[in-house]
Motif scaffolding. Structure first.
Motif, mmCIF file in Angstrom:
data_model
loop_
_atom_site.group_PDB
_atom_site.id
_atom_site.type_symbol
_atom_site.label_atom_id
_atom_site.label_comp_id
_atom_site.label_asym_id
_atom_site.label_seq_id
_atom_site.Cartn_x
_atom_site.Cartn_y
_atom_site.Cartn_z
ATOM 1 N N ASP A 1 0.837 -1.209 0.000
ATOM 2 C CA ASP A 1 0.000 0.000 0.000
ATOM 3 C C ASP A 1 0.869 1.256 0.000
ATOM 4 N N LEU A 2 1.757 1.334 -0.984
ATOM 5 C CA LEU A 2 2.716 2.431 -1.068
ATOM 6 C C LEU A 2 2.218 3.539 -1.994
ATOM 7 N N SER A 3 2.710 4.728 -1.753
ATOM 8 C CA SER A 3 2.553 5.860 -2.668
ATOM 9 C C SER A 3 3.952 6.239 -3.138
ATOM 10 N N TYR A 4 4.122 6.446 -4.447
ATOM 11 C CA TYR A 4 5.436 6.724 -5.008
ATOM 12 C C TYR A 4 5.529 8.140 -5.558
ATOM 13 N N VAL A 5 6.692 8.752 -5.347
ATOM 14 C CA VAL A 5 7.123 9.887 -6.180
ATOM 15 C C VAL A 5 8.260 9.321 -7.011
ATOM 16 N N PHE A 6 8.009 9.119 -8.293
ATOM 17 C CA PHE A 6 8.946 8.422 -9.174
ATOM 18 C C PHE A 6 9.591 9.440 -10.111
ATOM 19 N N ILE A 7 10.895 9.618 -9.972
ATOM 20 C CA ILE A 7 11.622 10.631 -10.734
ATOM 21 C C ILE A 7 12.436 9.961 -11.834
ATOM 22 N N ALA A 8 12.354 10.478 -13.049
ATOM 23 C CA ALA A 8 13.089 9.898 -14.177
ATOM 24 C C ALA A 8 13.204 10.933 -15.274
ATOM 25 N N HIS A 9 14.045 10.635 -16.261
ATOM 26 C CA HIS A 9 14.131 11.496 -17.440
ATOM 27 C C HIS A 9 13.573 10.791 -18.673
ATOM 28 N N ASP A 10 13.125 9.544 -18.507
ATOM 29 C CA ASP A 10 12.587 8.747 -19.608
ATOM 30 C C ASP A 10 11.070 8.681 -19.473
#
Length: 344
Positions: free
Chosen positions: A208-217
């Motif tokens: 039951d996670l919440s993500y802040v997902f950082i990427a350049h793609d």
């Protein structure tokens, strides 16, 4: 609408530039982040994308309080965590963990895998009884797809993908509610990237996670994100649901990013219009007036240098339920199909 678990309001981070040895004088500042707003809802994934140097990693470090913002606030469940310190901050940090970009330098080479994953229990002893920690660490190794018997091995005995799994296991140790993943797959091979993304996708529902997902793609971000924010030179220039950003981009910068995404279909690749940006990214110490993207934008007019475009739904695109009707910081925002339907 799910509960807003993490919010950023007017987030700013400026690093001072000084001159002199004995008497240091501030002569300017590096505007790494210059007014970022977003909301992360429980159980969702917010993808933040942009070129290197746009401020993504600085935002990540501020979210976990490794950097203090120059201005603005970060709210966790409605509480401003930028004002916390001591035990109150320690309690919040238990619920907001981070997965770092480089799996080779983010693990201490002198510590065993068991010590690395179990270190959070030393900082937060209430999370696991001392006699139960070895079992907990072995369970985490199994959860991320590694042999629990590897607990006594050292980081140099693992591949890059395995090291990133160890970093994810460390982030899960305290059962956090939010994980900030700062380009967690950028240093990995393409096949390993897919394995790690699928692992994170599975763990999100399992824990039951919440993500802040950082990427350049953008292609990776679309696979895992519910909402996407596109950053350029310290600010968000477009924001919306993943399908809105990918299939109906309205900001010229987002359109240029999407045109650079590799397409596996040769025929679709031939039909796609490639957008080549001219010039270099301006220095964050001397940002352009008005719209920051105007120095590289083919739509730039005089108004772009005079007025800062607001991040809002463009008036001409405000159709009820229309996929192009999402926030875009451009005076001349318009929908443009960049990725052919066969390539999606």
């Amino acid at each position: 609408m799910a509960e807003a678990i993490l919010e950023a309001h007017g987030l700013v981070k400026h690093y001072p530039l000084t001159r002199g040895v004995l008497f240091r004088k501030e002569v300017g500042s590096v505007k790494a982040v210059d007014g970022v707003d977003f909301t992360l809802h429980r159980g969702d994934t917010l993808g933040i994308v942009g070129e290197s140097g746009c401020g993504k990693s600085t935002v990540a470090r501020m979210l976990v309080n490794l950097e203090r913002p120059t201005a603005g606030c970060i709210k966790y469940k409605g509480e401003d965590i930028t004002r916390l310190s001591g035990r109150a901050l320690k309690a919040v940090r238990r619920n907001i963990q981070m997965v770092f970009q480089d799996p080779y330098t983010s693990l201490n080479p002198r510590m065993t895998v068991g010590d690395i994953i179990g270190e959070p229990y030393e900082i937060h002893p209430e999370a696991a009884p001392r006699g139960d920690r070895r079992r907990r660490v072995q369970e985490l190794l199994d959860v991320v797809g590694l042999n629990p018997e590897y607990i006594n091995r050292y980081p140099h005995q693992f591949s890059g993908g395995q090291r990133q799994r160890i970093g994810i296991a460390r982030g899960l140790a305290l059962r956090p509610e939010v994980i900030v993943a700062d380009e967690p797959v950028s240093a990995l091979d393409v096949s390993v990237q897919a394995q790690v993304i699928n692992l994170m996708d599975r763990l999100q529902s399992e824990f039951d996670l919440s993500y802040v997902f950082i990427a350049h793609d953008l292609s990776i971000v679309r696979h895992i994100s519910d909402r996407v924010a596109v950053m350029y030179l310290g600010r968000i220039v477009e924001r919306g649901r993943d399908t809105e950003i990918y299939d109906h981009p309205t900001h010229p910068y987002t359109q240029a990013l999407l045109s650079a995404v590799p397409v596996p279909d040769p025929e679709a690749r031939e039909r796609r219009e490639r957008i080549i940006l001219t010039g270099d990214v301006p220095s964050p110490t001397n940002v352009p007036s008005g719209c920051r993207f105007r120095t590289r934008c083919w739509k730039a007019r005089d108004v772009c240098a005079e007025e800062v475009p607001l991040l809002a739904v463009p008036a001409r695109l405000r159709e009820p339920g229309g996929p192009a009707g999402h926030e875009s910081a451009c005076h001349f925002a318009e929908e443009k199909q960049v990725v052919a339907a066969e390539a999606r």
